[in-house]
Design an enzyme around this catalytic site. Structure first.
Site, short mmCIF file in Angstrom:
data_model
loop_
_atom_site.label_atom_id
_atom_site.label_comp_id
_atom_site.label_asym_id
_atom_site.label_seq_id
_atom_site.Cartn_x
_atom_site.Cartn_y
_atom_site.Cartn_z
N HIS A 45 0.85 -1.18 0.00
CA HIS A 45 0.00 0.00 0.00
C HIS A 45 0.89 1.24 0.00
O HIS A 45 2.06 1.17 0.40
CB HIS A 45 -0.90 0.01 1.23
CG HIS A 45 -1.96 -1.04 1.22
ND1 HIS A 45 -3.02 -1.01 2.08
CD2 HIS A 45 -2.12 -2.15 0.44
CE1 HIS A 45 -3.80 -2.05 1.85
NE2 HIS A 45 -3.27 -2.77 0.86
N GLU A 86 0.99 3.79 1.94
CA GLU A 86 1.51 4.12 3.28
C GLU A 86 2.65 3.18 3.67
O GLU A 86 3.65 3.63 4.22
CB GLU A 86 0.39 4.02 4.33
CG GLU A 86 -0.74 5.00 4.13
CD GLU A 86 -1.88 4.46 3.28
OE1 GLU A 86 -2.97 5.04 3.35
OE2 GLU A 86 -1.69 3.46 2.54
N CYS A 136 -5.89 1.84 5.84
CA CYS A 136 -6.55 0.61 6.25
C CYS A 136 -5.98 0.17 7.61
O CYS A 136 -5.00 0.75 8.09
CB CYS A 136 -6.32 -0.47 5.19
SG CYS A 136 -4.63 -1.13 5.18
N CYS A 156 -2.18 -0.48 7.52
CA CYS A 156 -1.37 0.74 7.43
C CYS A 156 -1.45 1.55 8.71
O CYS A 156 -0.44 2.08 9.17
CB CYS A 156 -1.82 1.56 6.22
SG CYS A 156 -1.45 0.74 4.65
#
Length: 155
Positions: A52, A54, A82, A85
């Site tokens: 992701h 992040e 999410c 993260c």
């Protein structure tokens, strides 16, 4: 640079990622008033579910600062982090998360998001990380629209 400029960097890197066939997510990590790194989502390109935006930004920042602790850092993300993260942000001891669109926005596009908000993660987990959502929401929604119009996209 202002908060606005940091989010603009996250949006720009996300747009670059979309043009390369990735999902519409970007992050910018700042320490003090200096950008440490920007990164976009590379889950599809790298075939790694943990890539992701992040997570990519955190990995790069840890390497650059030579530390697993990112005290004094703020992460700007185009979409609400999410749970994976958020947890990484918490464990890295970052000061704050600033995000644009929320989990419901991307869930409505068809992404298989867990519907646990960053605020709930903070509250339930007792995290000291500051959470500010809805920052530059309009611009971050435009990013999602840019991705939505892309042909041949993958979730």
């Amino acid at each position: 640079m202002t908060n606005r400029k940091f989010m603009e960097l996250a949006i720009t890197v996300a747009e670059e990622g979309v043009k390369k066939g990735n999902s519409p997510f970007g992050s910018c990590i700042v320490k003090g008033d200096k950008v440490v790194c920007v990164a976009h989502n590379t889950v599809l390109a790298k075939k790694d579910a943990t890539n992701h935006a992040e997570m990519n930004a955190i990995r790069l920042t840890c390497r650059k600062l030579k530390s697993h602790e990112l005290k004094g850092c703020v992460i700007y993300s185009t979409t609400e982090p999410c749970p994976m993260c958020f947890s990484a942000i918490h464990w890295a001891k970052m000061d704050a998360i600033v995000y644009g669109t929320n989990i419901a926005d991307v869930k409505n596009l068809g992404f298989k998001e867990l519907t646990i908000s960053a605020r709930k993660m903070k509250s339930e987990g007792g995290s000291p990380v500051s959470v500010k959502g809805g920052f530059m929401r309009k611009e971050c929604l435009e990013l999602l629209e840019f991705w939505k119009k892309k042909k041949g996209k993958t979730y």
